[in-house]
Design an enzyme around this catalytic site. Structure first.
Site, short mmCIF file in Angstrom:
data_model
loop_
_atom_site.label_atom_id
_atom_site.label_comp_id
_atom_site.label_asym_id
_atom_site.label_seq_id
_atom_site.Cartn_x
_atom_site.Cartn_y
_atom_site.Cartn_z
CB ALA A 20 141.93 -31.08 95.82
CD GLU B 201 143.62 -24.93 91.14
OE1 GLU B 201 143.60 -25.97 91.83
OE2 GLU B 201 142.60 -24.34 90.80
N1 DAK Z 1 143.86 -37.45 95.71
C1 DAK Z 1 143.95 -38.52 96.52
N2 DAK Z 1 144.85 -39.51 96.35
C2 DAK Z 1 145.69 -39.41 95.31
C3 DAK Z 1 145.65 -38.32 94.41
C4 DAK Z 1 144.68 -37.30 94.65
N3 DAK Z 1 144.60 -36.18 93.91
N4 DAK Z 1 146.59 -38.51 93.48
C5 DAK Z 1 147.20 -39.66 93.78
N5 DAK Z 1 146.66 -40.22 94.88
C6 DAK Z 1 147.04 -41.48 95.52
C7 DAK Z 1 146.49 -42.69 94.76
O1 DAK Z 1 145.15 -42.92 95.12
C8 DAK Z 1 147.44 -43.77 95.23
O2 DAK Z 1 147.06 -44.16 96.53
P1 DAK Z 1 147.06 -45.73 96.96
O3 DAK Z 1 146.12 -46.40 96.00
O4 DAK Z 1 148.50 -46.17 96.79
O5 DAK Z 1 146.59 -45.72 98.37
C9 DAK Z 1 148.76 -43.05 95.36
O6 DAK Z 1 148.44 -41.67 95.46
C10 DAK Z 1 149.65 -43.24 94.15
O7 DAK Z 1 148.91 -42.88 93.02
P2 DAK Z 1 148.78 -43.80 91.71
O8 DAK Z 1 148.87 -45.24 92.06
O9 DAK Z 1 147.59 -43.36 90.96
O10 DAK Z 1 150.15 -43.40 90.94
P3 DAK Z 1 150.38 -43.42 89.37
O11 DAK Z 1 151.83 -43.16 89.20
O12 DAK Z 1 149.80 -44.63 88.73
O13 DAK Z 1 149.56 -42.16 88.81
C11 DAK Z 1 148.85 -39.84 88.82
C12 DAK Z 1 149.96 -40.85 89.22
C13 DAK Z 1 149.22 -38.48 89.40
C14 DAK Z 1 148.78 -39.74 87.28
C15 DAK Z 1 147.49 -40.36 89.36
O14 DAK Z 1 147.64 -40.65 90.76
C16 DAK Z 1 146.41 -39.33 89.24
O15 DAK Z 1 145.84 -39.14 88.14
N6 DAK Z 1 146.05 -38.68 90.35
C17 DAK Z 1 144.97 -37.71 90.37
C18 DAK Z 1 145.44 -36.43 89.75
C19 DAK Z 1 144.33 -35.42 89.68
O16 DAK Z 1 143.30 -35.63 89.00
N7 DAK Z 1 144.55 -34.33 90.36
C20 DAK Z 1 143.57 -33.25 90.40
C21 DAK Z 1 142.74 -33.44 91.59
S1 DAK Z 1 141.36 -32.39 91.51
C22 DAK Z 1 137.38 -27.26 94.50
C23 DAK Z 1 138.48 -27.28 95.33
C24 DAK Z 1 139.63 -27.79 94.86
C25 DAK Z 1 139.71 -28.31 93.59
C26 DAK Z 1 138.63 -28.26 92.79
C27 DAK Z 1 137.45 -27.74 93.21
N8 DAK Z 1 136.14 -26.76 95.02
C28 DAK Z 1 135.75 -27.23 96.28
C29 DAK Z 1 135.23 -26.11 94.13
C30 DAK Z 1 140.90 -28.96 93.18
C31 DAK Z 1 140.76 -30.09 92.47
C32 DAK Z 1 141.86 -30.97 92.22
O17 DAK Z 1 142.99 -30.72 92.53
#
Ligand code: DAK
Length: 259
Positions: free
Chosen positions: A64, A112
Site C-alpha cells: 500500500a 496480499e
Molecule cells: N509506498 C509509497 N512509496 C513507496 C513504497 C510504498 N509502499 N515503496 C516504495 N516507494 C517509493 C519510495 O518512496 C521511492 O520513491 P522516491 O523517493 O523515489 O520518490 C521509490 O518508491 C523507490 O523506493 P526506494 O528508493 O525505497 O527503493 P529501494 O530499492 O531503496 O528500496 C524497498 C525498495 C521496497 C525495500 C523500499 O522501497 C521499501 O521498504 N518500501 C516499503 C515497503 C513496505 O513496507 N511495504 C508495505 C507497505 S504497508 C490497511 C490497509 C492496507 C495495508 C495495511 C493496513 N488498513 C487500512 C488497515 C497494507 C499495508 C502495506 O502494504
C-alpha cells in the site's frame, strides 16, 4: 488507464500494475484503476486465464502507499482496507484462474495481491514480506487471512510477527510460490502455463476453481457436496460432450468452445 494496463494475448488477459517510480505501490488511484480493469476482465468471458504482474524489473507491488496512508484516521483506514479487500476478493472470485507473475518486491499489499491470485510464479529476485507491524499496523488487505491459508499458520505468523522479508527460494520452500525462474524466463513461463490452462475446457476449469475455493470454507461433507454440484453442472455443457467424444474417438487436438 495509466496506473494499470490491460493487454489480451489470445485467451489470456495480462494486468500490469504500472507505477514503477513508486515500485508499483497501491495508491488509491492505482486501486481505482485495478478495480476497473478487474471488472473488465470479469465481464470478458473470452478470457480463460488472467495474469497479474508489476511494471519494471524491480517490483511486483511494494505494498500500500505508505505516504498516502500515514495520515489516515480510524474511519479512513477502515474505508481504505475495505476498498482494497473488495478488489482483492473480486480477483479471487474472477471466473477464471489468475496467475501472479511476481517480478520483484511483493511486500505488504503486494504479497496480499499475489495471495488473492490462484497461482504464484516468482522470478529469482522476488522478495516477499508482510512488513506492516514494523509500521505500526496489521496487514490490511487480507494478509492475516490468506497467508495462513496458503502457507499454514506457523509460517504466516512468523512472517507477520517478525516483519522480515523472505527471498524467492524460501517462498518456494514454504509453498508461497509454485515455481521460481530467472527473471527473463518469468513471463514466458507464466504465459506457457496460462496457455496450457486455456487449452482445457474453460467452464470445467472455472467450476474446479469454484469447487476448491468454496470447498475450503466448508467442512469435508460440505466441500464434497460443493464438488458434486460443480461436477454435475459440467454435464450441461457442450464442452463435456465434446471432450468425452474426443476421448472415445481418440481425437488428440481439441478445441473447446466455452459453451
Ligand atoms: N509506498 C509509497 N512509496 C513507496 C513504497 C510504498 N509502499 N515503496 C516504495 N516507494 C517509493 C519510495 O518512496 C521511492 O520513491 P522516491 O523517493 O523515489 O520518490 C521509490 O518508491 C523507490 O523506493 P526506494 O528508493 O525505497 O527503493 P529501494 O530499492 O531503496 O528500496 C524497498 C525498495 C521496497 C525495500 C523500499 O522501497 C521499501 O521498504 N518500501 C516499503 C515497503 C513496505 O513496507 N511495504 C508495505 C507497505 S504497508 C490497511 C490497509 C492496507 C495495508 C495495511 C493496513 N488498513 C487500512 C488497515 C497494507 C499495508 C502495506 O502494504
Amino acid at each position: 488507464m495509466e496506473n494499470v494496463l490491460l493487454e489480451k494475448q489470445g485467451h489470456v488477459s495480462i494486468i500490469t500494475i504500472n507505477r514503477p517510480k513508486a515500485l508499483n505501490a497501491l495508491a488509491t488511484e492505482v486501486l481505482k484503476d485495478l478495480e476497473a480493469v478487474v471488472k473488465t476482465v470479469e465481464a470478458d468471458k473470452d478470457t480463460y486465464v488472467a495474469v497479474i504482474t508489476g511494471a519494471g524489473d524491480k517490483s511486483f507491488v511494494a505494498g500500500a502507499d505508505i505516504v498516502e496512508m500515514k495520515d489516515k484516521d480510524v474511519a479512513q483506514a477502515k474505508e481504505y482496507s475495505a476498498y482494497g479487500n473488495q478488489i482483492f476478493r473480486a480477483i479471487e472470485q474472477l471466473h477464471c484462474p489468475v496467475i501472479a507473475a511476481v517480478n520483484g518486491f511483493a511486500l505488504g499489499g503486494g504479497c496480499e495481491l499475489s495471495l488473492s491470485c490462484d497461482i504464484r510464479i516468482a522470478s529469482e529476485n522476488a522478495v516477499f514480506g508482510q512488513p506492516e507491524v514494523g509500521l505500526g499496523i496489521t496487514p490490511g488487505f487480507g494478509g492475516t487471512q490468506r497467508l495462513a491459508r496458503t502457507v499454514g499458520v506457523g509460517f504466516a505468523k512468523e512472517m507477520i510477527y517478525t516483519a522480515r522479508n523472505i527471498k524467492a527460494d524460501k517462498a518456494l520452500a514454504i509453498g508461497l510460490v509454485n515455481k521460481v525462474v530467472p527473471q527473463e524466463e518469468l513471463m514466458p513461463t507464466v504465459l506457457k502455463m496460462a496457455n496450457g490452462i486455456a487449452k482445457n475446457a474453460p467452464i470445467a476449469v472455472a467450476q474446479s476453481k469454484k469447487a476448491i475455493n468454496n470447498g475450503l470454507q466448508l467442512d469435508i461433507d460440505g466441500g464434497v457436496a460443493e464438488e458434486v454440484k460443480d461436477f454435475a453442472e459440467c454435464f450441461n455443457t457442450e464442452d463435456q460432450k465434446y471432450g468425452m467424444e474426443c476421448f472415445v474417438n481418440r481425437v488428440k487436438e481439441k478445441e473447446f468452445k466455452n459453451k
